[in-house]
Design a protein around this motif. Structure first.
Motif, mmCIF file in Angstrom:
data_model
loop_
_atom_site.group_PDB
_atom_site.id
_atom_site.type_symbol
_atom_site.label_atom_id
_atom_site.label_comp_id
_atom_site.label_asym_id
_atom_site.label_seq_id
_atom_site.Cartn_x
_atom_site.Cartn_y
_atom_site.Cartn_z
ATOM 1 N N MET A 47 -10.532 -2.777 1.000
ATOM 2 C CA MET A 47 -9.477 -3.752 1.302
ATOM 3 C C MET A 47 -8.750 -4.184 0.027
ATOM 4 O O MET A 47 -7.522 -4.216 -0.025
ATOM 5 C CB MET A 47 -10.072 -4.988 1.972
ATOM 6 N N PHE A 48 -9.539 -4.510 -0.977
ATOM 7 C CA PHE A 48 -8.948 -4.994 -2.219
ATOM 8 C C PHE A 48 -8.189 -3.883 -2.948
ATOM 9 O O PHE A 48 -7.271 -4.156 -3.721
ATOM 10 C CB PHE A 48 -10.035 -5.574 -3.123
ATOM 11 N N ALA A 49 -8.547 -2.632 -2.672
ATOM 12 C CA ALA A 49 -7.870 -1.496 -3.304
ATOM 13 C C ALA A 49 -6.495 -1.246 -2.704
ATOM 14 O O ALA A 49 -5.530 -0.935 -3.422
ATOM 15 C CB ALA A 49 -8.736 -0.245 -3.189
ATOM 16 N N VAL A 50 -6.389 -1.373 -1.370
ATOM 17 C CA VAL A 50 -5.113 -1.064 -0.718
ATOM 18 C C VAL A 50 -4.173 -2.273 -0.629
ATOM 19 O O VAL A 50 -2.966 -2.105 -0.424
ATOM 20 C CB VAL A 50 -5.316 -0.468 0.687
ATOM 21 N N PHE A 51 -4.718 -3.462 -0.782
ATOM 22 C CA PHE A 51 -3.890 -4.674 -0.694
ATOM 23 C C PHE A 51 -2.704 -4.628 -1.666
ATOM 24 O O PHE A 51 -1.553 -4.849 -1.251
ATOM 25 C CB PHE A 51 -4.762 -5.909 -0.939
ATOM 26 N N PRO A 52 -2.893 -4.323 -2.959
ATOM 27 C CA PRO A 52 -1.741 -4.258 -3.868
ATOM 28 C C PRO A 52 -0.762 -3.150 -3.519
ATOM 29 O O PRO A 52 0.442 -3.279 -3.752
ATOM 30 C CB PRO A 52 -2.392 -4.002 -5.243
ATOM 31 N N ILE A 53 -1.281 -2.058 -2.946
ATOM 32 C CA ILE A 53 -0.411 -0.937 -2.570
ATOM 33 C C ILE A 53 0.535 -1.348 -1.451
ATOM 34 O O ILE A 53 1.754 -1.144 -1.524
ATOM 35 C CB ILE A 53 -1.261 0.275 -2.132
ATOM 36 N N VAL A 54 -0.014 -1.962 -0.404
ATOM 37 C CA VAL A 54 0.813 -2.395 0.725
ATOM 38 C C VAL A 54 1.748 -3.525 0.295
ATOM 39 O O VAL A 54 2.884 -3.613 0.768
ATOM 40 C CB VAL A 54 -0.073 -2.839 1.908
ATOM 41 N N THR A 55 1.283 -4.367 -0.618
ATOM 42 C CA THR A 55 2.146 -5.440 -1.126
ATOM 43 C C THR A 55 3.392 -4.866 -1.779
ATOM 44 O O THR A 55 4.516 -5.341 -1.556
ATOM 45 C CB THR A 55 1.384 -6.315 -2.146
ATOM 46 N N GLN A 56 3.212 -3.842 -2.580
ATOM 47 C CA GLN A 56 4.364 -3.212 -3.247
ATOM 48 C C GLN A 56 5.306 -2.576 -2.233
ATOM 49 O O GLN A 56 6.538 -2.661 -2.374
ATOM 50 C CB GLN A 56 3.868 -2.157 -4.234
ATOM 51 N N LEU A 57 4.755 -1.941 -1.212
ATOM 52 C CA LEU A 57 5.590 -1.317 -0.181
ATOM 53 C C LEU A 57 6.377 -2.370 0.599
ATOM 54 O O LEU A 57 7.558 -2.176 0.904
ATOM 55 C CB LEU A 57 4.723 -0.492 0.773
ATOM 56 N N GLU A 110 -7.325 6.385 3.644
ATOM 57 C CA GLU A 110 -7.439 7.370 2.562
ATOM 58 C C GLU A 110 -6.070 7.844 2.079
ATOM 59 O O GLU A 110 -5.864 8.076 0.888
ATOM 60 C CB GLU A 110 -8.289 8.562 3.024
ATOM 61 N N LYS A 111 -5.120 7.977 3.010
ATOM 62 C CA LYS A 111 -3.771 8.396 2.626
ATOM 63 C C LYS A 111 -3.052 7.293 1.857
ATOM 64 O O LYS A 111 -2.273 7.567 0.944
ATOM 65 C CB LYS A 111 -2.979 8.799 3.862
ATOM 66 N N LEU A 112 -3.312 6.052 2.234
ATOM 67 C CA LEU A 112 -2.735 4.921 1.510
ATOM 68 C C LEU A 112 -3.203 4.917 0.054
ATOM 69 O O LEU A 112 -2.425 4.707 -0.876
ATOM 70 C CB LEU A 112 -3.127 3.600 2.174
ATOM 71 N N LYS A 113 -4.485 5.156 -0.125
ATOM 72 C CA LYS A 113 -5.065 5.132 -1.465
ATOM 73 C C LYS A 113 -4.525 6.252 -2.341
ATOM 74 O O LYS A 113 -4.479 6.124 -3.564
ATOM 75 C CB LYS A 113 -6.591 5.236 -1.373
ATOM 76 N N MET A 114 -4.095 7.356 -1.739
ATOM 77 C CA MET A 114 -3.584 8.512 -2.492
ATOM 78 C C MET A 114 -2.074 8.456 -2.702
ATOM 79 O O MET A 114 -1.509 9.325 -3.368
ATOM 80 C CB MET A 114 -3.946 9.796 -1.748
ATOM 81 N N LEU A 115 -1.438 7.452 -2.146
ATOM 82 C CA LEU A 115 0.025 7.362 -2.188
ATOM 83 C C LEU A 115 0.544 7.204 -3.622
ATOM 84 O O LEU A 115 0.010 6.421 -4.408
ATOM 85 C CB LEU A 115 0.474 6.170 -1.345
ATOM 86 N N ASP A 116 1.591 7.945 -3.944
ATOM 87 C CA ASP A 116 2.236 7.845 -5.257
ATOM 88 C C ASP A 116 3.288 6.733 -5.185
ATOM 89 O O ASP A 116 4.471 6.980 -4.944
ATOM 90 C CB ASP A 116 2.884 9.175 -5.629
ATOM 91 N N VAL A 124 -5.263 -6.507 6.974
ATOM 92 C CA VAL A 124 -6.365 -6.994 7.810
ATOM 93 C C VAL A 124 -6.217 -6.548 9.260
ATOM 94 O O VAL A 124 -7.149 -6.003 9.860
ATOM 95 C CB VAL A 124 -6.465 -8.534 7.739
ATOM 96 N N GLN A 125 -5.036 -6.775 9.831
ATOM 97 C CA GLN A 125 -4.862 -6.546 11.262
ATOM 98 C C GLN A 125 -4.547 -5.099 11.644
ATOM 99 O O GLN A 125 -4.868 -4.668 12.753
ATOM 100 C CB GLN A 125 -3.756 -7.466 11.798
ATOM 101 N N VAL A 126 -3.910 -4.363 10.737
ATOM 102 C CA VAL A 126 -3.507 -2.993 11.062
ATOM 103 C C VAL A 126 -4.410 -1.965 10.380
ATOM 104 O O VAL A 126 -5.080 -1.175 11.051
ATOM 105 C CB VAL A 126 -2.025 -2.752 10.675
ATOM 106 N N THR A 127 -4.425 -1.991 9.052
ATOM 107 C CA THR A 127 -5.219 -0.991 8.326
ATOM 108 C C THR A 127 -6.706 -1.086 8.674
ATOM 109 O O THR A 127 -7.375 -0.065 8.861
ATOM 110 C CB THR A 127 -5.039 -1.154 6.804
ATOM 111 N N PHE A 128 -7.218 -2.319 8.767
ATOM 112 C CA PHE A 128 -8.651 -2.515 9.028
ATOM 113 C C PHE A 128 -8.934 -3.076 10.429
ATOM 114 O O PHE A 128 -10.064 -3.473 10.711
ATOM 115 C CB PHE A 128 -9.272 -3.410 7.954
ATOM 116 N N GLN A 129 -7.889 -3.125 11.261
ATOM 117 C CA GLN A 129 -8.051 -3.477 12.686
ATOM 118 C C GLN A 129 -8.861 -4.763 12.903
ATOM 119 O O GLN A 129 -9.743 -4.830 13.765
ATOM 120 C CB GLN A 129 -8.692 -2.312 13.435
#
Length: 292
Positions: free
Chosen positions: A106-116, A155-161, A87-92
């Motif tokens: 938001m809902f697409a990248v939330f699980p990705i950042v959670t795992q990281l 976009e880079k977050l969404k493409m992250l392996d 919320v505060q960083v990725t989507f300012q």
């Protein structure tokens, strides 16, 4: 890459930041995630649909009564601080109510950042282990790299392996675990190393009350509804272990490897349960020693 986590105090501060700060989030877990009616949730909810208990200010209308209302799963969940990061960083500072496209992203990248963020928790925990000094630089570099990945543009977050990065992290975590547990075996002569591997063990409902489980590899083990009262789990590797409804009253997990808040939240404990300083004692645990 600069390492910002060289002292124990810095690692403790980092791990504190890897916990949900709902005041700086937009209830992503209450909207973006799905759940099914079960012992953990009172009804079904599809991903992307706001929970009926969610209020306009992003607060839960039954927060104080979640467990009594059939939402035990909500009290167990922790996003490792990814909600506020998204919320505060990725989507300012935007929230999912801005428009449909923002919500979807938001809902697409939330699980990705959670795992990281979860990986960062494990790496920080590994860096705190004195038995693995030769791995400190590698851990610090990978921790910094993982943190930088959380700051990538959308976009880079969404493409992250993510699986590939997790495999790299896991390989290093295993090395640390082996070093710590080997040191534990050396300190306790007579402990047979071949008995130390209980990876993915099915211990559901097992009676392990008072058991000496120091230094055992319990990666991915199932402790569901197990009796772990007064057990000694110091230096045991519990990454990925399922502690749902496991009774850890009076147990010693003070130096368990890779223990998370989610695992502790899912278990049953009391005021005598020993936890790492980075783990909060759940408010719903018994305030007095449970009767054994």
């Amino acid at each position: 890459m600069k390492n910002n986590y060289e002292t124990m105090e810095q690692l403790e501060v980092l791990q504190k930041s890897l916990k949900a700060d709902c005041g700086n989030c937009a209830a992503l877990c209450c909207v973006g995630l799905s759940f099914m009616a079960s012992t953990d949730f009172a009804f079904d909810k599809a991903a992307g649909m706001p929970c009926p208990n969610l209020q306009s200010d992003f607060r839960c209308g039954i927060h104080e009564d979640l467990r009594r209302s059939g939402f035990k799963g909500c009290t167990v969940f922790d996003c490792y601080g990814s909600g506020q990061k998204v919320v505060q960083v990725t989507f300012q500072g935007k929230d999912w109510r801005s428009d449909a496209d923002t919500a979807k992203e938001m809902f697409a990248v939330f699980p990705i950042v959670t795992q990281l963020h979860e990986m960062m928790w494990y790496l920080a925990d590994a860096m705190k282990q004195e038995a693995a000094p030769l791995l400190q630089k590698e851990l610090a570099d990978l921790l910094s790299k993982t943190e930088q990945l959380t700051l990538l543009e959308l976009e880079k977050l969404k493409m992250l392996d993510v699986p590939a990065h997790r495999a790299q992290v896991n390989e290093l975590l295993v090395k640390v675990s082996e070093a710590v547990r080997a040191a534990d075996i050396k300190r306790h002569k007579g402990r047979k190393s071949k008995a130390m591997n209980r990876r993915n063990a099915d211990l559901m409902g097992a009676d392990l009350k008072g058991a000496d489980l120091k230094g055992v590899d319990f990666r991915g083990a199932y402790f569901i509804a197990a009796n772990l009262r007064q057990s000694d789990m110091r230096t045991a590797d519990v990454i990925g272990a399922d502690f749902r409804d496991a009774d850890i009253s009076g147990a010693d997990l003070s130096t368990s490897l890779y223990l998370t808040q989610v695992q502790v939240n899912a278990a049953i404990g009391d005021c005598l349960t020993k936890l790492p300083s980075s783990i909060a004692r759940p408010a719903y645990w018994a305030k007095k020693p449970r009767i054994f």
